[in-house]
Every structure is written in C-alpha cells, then in structure tokens.
Design a protein around this motif. Structure first.
Motif, short mmCIF file in Angstrom:
data_model
loop_
_atom_site.label_atom_id
_atom_site.label_comp_id
_atom_site.label_asym_id
_atom_site.label_seq_id
_atom_site.Cartn_x
_atom_site.Cartn_y
_atom_site.Cartn_z
N ALA A 150 0.85 -1.19 0.00
CA ALA A 150 0.00 0.00 0.00
C ALA A 150 0.89 1.24 0.00
CB ALA A 150 -0.90 0.00 1.23
N HIS A 151 1.94 1.17 0.79
CA HIS A 151 2.87 2.28 0.85
C HIS A 151 3.54 2.50 -0.50
CE1 HIS A 151 7.07 3.80 1.79
NE2 HIS A 151 6.31 4.79 2.16
N ASP A 152 3.96 1.40 -1.09
CA ASP A 152 4.65 1.54 -2.36
C ASP A 152 3.70 1.95 -3.49
OD1 ASP A 152 7.62 0.94 -2.23
OD2 ASP A 152 7.16 0.44 -4.32
N ARG A 153 2.43 1.68 -3.30
CA ARG A 153 1.48 2.10 -4.34
C ARG A 153 1.43 3.62 -4.39
NH1 ARG A 153 -1.60 -2.56 -3.57
NH2 ARG A 153 -2.72 -1.73 -1.78
N LYS A 154 1.56 4.21 -3.21
CA LYS A 154 1.58 5.68 -3.18
C LYS A 154 2.78 6.18 -3.97
CE LYS A 154 -0.11 6.17 1.56
NZ LYS A 154 0.35 6.63 2.90
N LEU A 155 3.90 5.50 -3.74
CA LEU A 155 5.12 5.90 -4.45
C LEU A 155 4.95 5.65 -5.94
CD1 LEU A 155 7.72 4.51 -1.90
CD2 LEU A 155 7.38 6.89 -2.50
N ASP A 156 4.32 4.54 -6.25
CA ASP A 156 4.08 4.22 -7.66
C ASP A 156 3.27 5.31 -8.35
OD1 ASP A 156 5.40 1.84 -7.40
OD2 ASP A 156 3.62 0.57 -7.44
N GLU A 157 2.29 5.79 -7.62
CA GLU A 157 1.45 6.84 -8.20
C GLU A 157 2.26 8.09 -8.51
OE1 GLU A 157 -2.04 7.92 -5.92
OE2 GLU A 157 -2.51 5.77 -5.74
N ILE A 158 3.15 8.40 -7.60
CA ILE A 158 3.97 9.59 -7.80
C ILE A 158 4.94 9.41 -8.96
CG2 ILE A 158 5.75 11.03 -6.74
CD1 ILE A 158 4.44 10.18 -4.00
N VAL A 159 5.52 8.25 -9.00
CA VAL A 159 6.54 7.99 -10.01
C VAL A 159 5.96 7.64 -11.39
CG1 VAL A 159 8.47 6.48 -10.60
CG2 VAL A 159 8.23 7.37 -8.28
N GLY A 160 4.81 7.00 -11.37
CA GLY A 160 4.14 6.68 -12.63
C GLY A 160 4.93 5.82 -13.59
N ASP A 161 4.85 6.17 -14.85
CA ASP A 161 5.50 5.39 -15.90
C ASP A 161 7.01 5.33 -15.77
OD1 ASP A 161 3.07 5.01 -17.03
OD2 ASP A 161 3.31 6.50 -18.63
N ALA A 162 7.54 6.29 -15.06
CA ALA A 162 9.00 6.35 -14.95
C ALA A 162 9.55 5.31 -13.98
CB ALA A 162 9.42 7.75 -14.50
N LYS A 163 8.68 4.53 -13.37
CA LYS A 163 9.13 3.58 -12.36
C LYS A 163 10.29 2.67 -12.77
CE LYS A 163 7.76 0.15 -8.95
NZ LYS A 163 6.69 -0.64 -8.32
#
Lengths: 177, 177
Positions: free
Chosen positions: B149-162
DNA sequence: TATTGTTATACTCTATAACTATA
DNA sequence: TATAGTTATAGAGTATAACAATA
C-alpha cells in the motif's frame, strides 16, 4: 508480478558503503547485497531501493568528506545557514525535517567548532539568528567542493535523466512528508 | 548553474514524515522544508534529494506500519528470511548492508517475538539458519500488504517512470556501495 | 497562552573490538 | 589461523516532555 528469484551480484570484498541511515563510526561493512540472496518482493519496491541508494550515497559521502570532519547532516545545516543568514533554529529544523530539540546540539557543535555565530534577536529575544563565521564560510566552500565531487559521481550514474530523477525525488518528499 | 533562490513551499501543519534514516520514536515533526528557506546548492544535489525522499518514505512507512509493530528495517529482514529460508546471519547482514554485530539484536528480537526460528547448522556448528515461523509468515504477509500500500503511493507519484527510476536507484547503490 | 530555544531523558541503530566455539 | 555469531561498549541521531524566557 514476480518473475522469479532476484539474485544480487556478489560483492567481492564487501567494501564500505554509505547510507541514509546513520552510521555511528567511520568505516563500515557491507554494501547493499551479498552473494545470491533473493530479495523477493523488496527488489521491486521503490521504498526499499530508495533506502539502499540513500544508504550507499550517505556512506560514500561520509567515507570521503568524513575525513574533513563533518557529516552530510551537518553539511546541510551549514549550507542552509549560509544561504539563509540570520535563519532561526526552528526554521532550520523545518528545513531539514528535524525537531528543534535535535537542532540545539547541532548548532552548538557548529558554534563550538567556530563555524557559526549565534546572535540573539533584538526584536524578539526568544529567537537566535544563525550566521556563518569566516571559517564557517571557508569550511562550507570546502565541503561544497566535496559534495560536488560526490554528486558528480551520482550525475554520471543518472546522466540525462537527472532532471526527471530530481523531480521525482522532490515529489516523493513533498507527497509523503 | 544556480538560478536564484530556491524557496520551498510552506508546510501547513508540518505533519509527520517518514524516512530512511531512523526515527527513535513513533511520530515526528517536520517534513522536508519550511517556510521560504533557500536550500541553495543543496536543491540540485541528487544526494540531498535522495535523503529527503528516503526520509519522507521511511517516516510514512513507519507512521502506518509502525502501529503494527515492525519498522522498515525489520520488515526487510523478515522478507529476506522469508525468501531465503535457512539463510545465515552473516548473509542477512550483507543483504541489508549491516555488520553481523548489528544483526544479532535484530534476529534476537524477531525470535523473541516468535516470528523466526534459529537452528544451528548440523554440518557447521558455527552457523545459525534462520526460518520464519507460522506467525512470522503471517506477520510478513500482513506487513507486505502495508508495504505494498505504501509503495502504491510511491508508484502513483513515479508513474511510468518507475522502471527507469528503480534502475537508477539500483545503479547508485551498486556504484557507490 | 503561545512560541523559541534548552535540558533531561530515553531509545534506536550502528559499528569496533574482543571473545567463544567452532572449522 | 579463519569464520560465525555474541557481547561489551560507545557514539551518533533523534524525539518527547518539561522548562525558562519572552511575546
């Protein structure tokens, strides 16, 4: 989502690393992963990778600039005071995300080292304004050279992606802070 | 290279953050920057921004999962043991870049909590193999949900650039570690 | 009452060095 | 001699709470 074990490259000598956590001493051990350890889900987490990258960066910085005396956190404090002459301790704390009670020993140490001067405010006697002294400016310049050399290494690794990379890091700090 | 003062946005309440360094207590103060403080050169450093992003991520993780008991570092240890049943303490230490003497208290705590089991090796009696217990597996699953769940937040911020972002973080750890 | 900074205290994380027991 | 893990110790970094001075 997991495409099999993610094994990490062996580290020959297991040189010192550097991190975003705080090592209490100069040198250290271990880098970021050992012989064939499966990191599993951790490998794909931004949070975990942020940690090991920061850890490596911090240790590398300390390993080199640490010889000069100051650590990343103190360098940051010095740089911020240099860029914001007269800043108060509370503001400094906010700038580096630390409680005011954590700032007191930092500025006391910088003062003891003769790197900063603390002047009580005339208008509001509760406040203390911070300024770099001459030696403080010199030290900052010296540390800046180290920091730049350190960051050049990071620049090399990141390359053209730097602007986007910095933007993402700032977004993370901003969104989760 | 410096295009004028870089001022940071004001943080209203100065909520807790989370980081890659270690907070000693539950909540905290400050986020990553205060009212109009000029970060100067720091603003463009990858190292500094890595630090504040990691700090924010760590605090955010702890703020939520911390209620469940374990912190990022212990979660990482648990996850690694889960993915590498029978791993030795030294190897675990290498995996998270810590000295073996720093691992002892960690595994002792995990054992005390009943989350892992430690078995002496038959072939080499100096070694201790680590395994998750039933409760340990449950706890890991629970923490993994939090971590995701925590990393999903980060994923949202980073988006395609992950993918690129992760690659860069790994390169940094690899090159400087 | 609220705010700035200090102090007292406590806790986490980490490492070095010396040690035990194996190998 | 070398290695795996432990223990003793020490130090950095951090926070909470209570406090003094000032606003």
């Amino acid at each position: 989502m997991n495409e099999g074990p993610v094994r990490v490259r062996v580290r020959q000598k297991v040189a010192s690393a550097q991190n975003g956590t705080r090592p209490a001493s100069p040198a250290s051990e271990a880098a970021a992963s050992p012989a064939g350890v499966d990191l599993g889900e951790l490998d794909g987490y931004i949070g975990f990778n942020l940690r090991i990258a920061q850890d490596a960066s911090f240790r590398s910085f300390t390993r080199e600039a640490g010889q000069q005396g100051l650590e990343p956190g103190q360098f940051a404090a010095l740089a911020i005071i240099g860029h914001n002459p007269g800043i108060g301790q509370g503001e400094l704390g906010q700038a580096i995300a630390r409680d005011k009670s954590s700032i007191t020993p930092v500025v006391q140490k910088l003062q003891r080292l003769g790197l900063i001067e603390r002047r009580q405010s005339e208008e509001d006697k509760r406040r203390i304004h911070l300024y770099l002294t001459g030696p403080g400016k010199e030290r900052l310049a010296q540390l800046s050279r180290h920091a730049e050399a350190h960051d050049r290494k990071l620049d090399e690794i990141v390359g053209d992606a730097k602007p986007k990379f910095l933007e993402l890091l700032k977004s993370i700090a901003d969104a989760l802070g």
